[in-house]
Design an enzyme around this catalytic site. Structure first.
Site, short mmCIF file in Angstrom:
data_model
loop_
_atom_site.label_atom_id
_atom_site.label_comp_id
_atom_site.label_asym_id
_atom_site.label_seq_id
_atom_site.Cartn_x
_atom_site.Cartn_y
_atom_site.Cartn_z
N ASP A 90 6.42 -4.01 -2.13
CA ASP A 90 6.17 -3.64 -3.52
C ASP A 90 6.92 -4.53 -4.50
O ASP A 90 6.47 -4.71 -5.63
CB ASP A 90 6.50 -2.17 -3.76
CG ASP A 90 5.33 -1.26 -3.43
OD1 ASP A 90 4.18 -1.72 -3.53
OD2 ASP A 90 5.55 -0.09 -3.07
N TYR A 127 11.94 3.87 -3.87
CA TYR A 127 12.64 3.60 -2.61
C TYR A 127 14.15 3.61 -2.83
O TYR A 127 14.91 4.09 -1.99
CB TYR A 127 12.18 2.27 -2.01
CG TYR A 127 10.68 2.17 -1.86
CD1 TYR A 127 9.95 3.22 -1.30
CD2 TYR A 127 9.97 1.05 -2.27
CE1 TYR A 127 8.56 3.15 -1.18
CE2 TYR A 127 8.59 0.97 -2.15
CZ TYR A 127 7.90 2.02 -1.61
OH TYR A 127 6.53 1.95 -1.49
N GLU A 187 -2.16 -3.44 0.17
CA GLU A 187 -2.37 -2.09 -0.33
C GLU A 187 -2.98 -1.16 0.72
O GLU A 187 -2.66 0.03 0.77
CB GLU A 187 -3.30 -2.12 -1.55
CG GLU A 187 -2.90 -3.07 -2.67
CD GLU A 187 -1.91 -2.46 -3.64
OE1 GLU A 187 -1.40 -1.37 -3.34
OE2 GLU A 187 -1.67 -3.07 -4.69
N GLU A 221 -1.90 3.44 -4.08
CA GLU A 221 -2.32 2.23 -3.37
C GLU A 221 -3.82 2.26 -3.07
O GLU A 221 -4.48 1.21 -3.09
CB GLU A 221 -1.53 2.06 -2.06
CG GLU A 221 -0.01 2.00 -2.20
CD GLU A 221 0.50 0.81 -3.00
OE1 GLU A 221 -0.32 0.10 -3.62
OE2 GLU A 221 1.72 0.60 -3.02
#
Length: 347
Positions: A90, A127, A187, A221
């Site tokens: 990402d 994250y 993705e 995504e």
């Protein structure tokens, strides 16, 4: 066939009409009127993307804080490796989508790519939030270093980075199309071993906060992949000189290599994880690849995997294409603002 370098699109070009003549390499004033765009249905896609709004630090992680130390050593190690993988992907995707938007002469595409890039930035921030909830700062930093040190992960990401960097160094129509192809792979394929791990924990009632966050990322995504696949088809229609047998063979070769690398990665990172059958995982990866190929207008590369062989994951993945599912209806229950009433002081 000339491969002319593209210039970044100017902010305003008043001598041109508002409606773009082409997605890349065309003409447009730069003024966006959503009621006068070349592909009107893309406004609905823009609205769908906006409808997926969420904020990572409003997902309750209090139960995950308590459960992470109770995971097995293997589960903890896999958890950290996969978060590192997702962050690596990402991080690169945020920059690459932004860069792609700078070369689009269609302001509607620029706007949609801006939303996608913003959502990728949210994913990446999530994250950091996930790891800050469950491990110390030292372990967080060690986890994020895995993406640039782990040899299997580096091997897995090598081709993706080469394609992305080639576009950054030489922005041509051909390199843009190749970036879009690899964006669909990123993705729609490269995340899924990681997603499977977190969904597997969730079905054992472990780390449900993390899996809820992953479900929002997964939904984003899928929308990104849907738009990018349409962007590929529209760009090739506008530039048929690139829609050749040679290019189609390159696409199939790229998918084949990506599937092989994803299977190798899954066997490395998911080995001995309770609840995951690696053979099923390999079949699921091939199924995802076939689905992506159909989305960009090609036939399956392996017609043995047109149905999802990983039965249990269907509740988490397959139904996302229909957006509203029982699993996603948990948003009203699980996506609630963290407060003193639901455990913020326990984080």
């Amino acid at each position: 066939m000339q491969n002319v370098l593209l210039n970044k699109v100017k902010t305003l070009e008043p001598v041109f009409q508002n409606r773009a003549t082409a997605i890349f390499g065309g003409e447009s004033s730069g003024i966006l009127n959503w009621n006068d765009i070349k592909f009107p249905h893309w406004y609905k896609m823009y609205k769908r993307l906006l409808g997926n709004f969420w904020i990572s630090d409003e997902v309750n992680m209090s139960s995950d804080v308590k459960q992470f130390p109770l995971l097995s050593e293997k589960e903890q190690d896999t958890y950290l490796k996969i978060i590192s993988l997702l962050a690596t992907l990402d991080s690169s995707q945020t920059r690459t989508i932004l860069l792609t938007s700078l070369y689009s002469t269609d302001p509607s595409v620029q706007s949609i790519l801006a939303v996608i890039a913003q959502q990728e930035a949210v994913h990446n921030e999530s994250y950091s939030y996930i790891l800050s909830s469950v491990v110390s700062l030292d372990k967080q930093n060690q986890a994020f270093d895995i993406g640039r040190k782990d040899p299997i992960l580096l091997k897995r990401n090598k081709q993706l980075m080469e394609i992305y960097n080639a576009f950054a160094e030489r922005p041509t129509i051909e390199n843009i199309i190749k970036v879009l192809i690899y964006s669909t792979l990123l993705e729609g394929l490269f995340f899924y071993s990681g997603f499977a791990f977190f969904y597997n924990l969730a079905r054992q009632n472990k780390m449900v906060g993390t899996s809820t966050m992953i479900s929002y990322i997964n939904r984003d995504e899928l929308e990104h992949g849907r738009f990018i696949s349409e962007l590929i088809r529209a760009t090739l229609a506008e530039h048929p000189e690139y829609n050749t047998t040679k290019f189609t063979n390159w696409v199939y070769d790229s998918f084949k290599k990506s599937v092989e690398l994803e299977i190798e990665w899954s066997r490395y990172v998911l080995k001995d994880v309770e609840g995951i059958d690696l053979q099923e995982m390999a079949g699921f990866i091939k199924y995802r690849a076939n689905k992506l190929l159909r989305m960009i207008g090609l036939s399956e590369y392996d017609d043995n995997y047109t149905e999802n062989p990983m039965k249990w994951i269907r509740a988490y993945v397959d139904n996302f294409d229909r957006t509203k599912t029982d699993f996603f209806e948990q948003k009203s229950r699980s996506y609630t603002k963290v407060s003193d009433l639901n455990g913020f002081d326990e984080l």
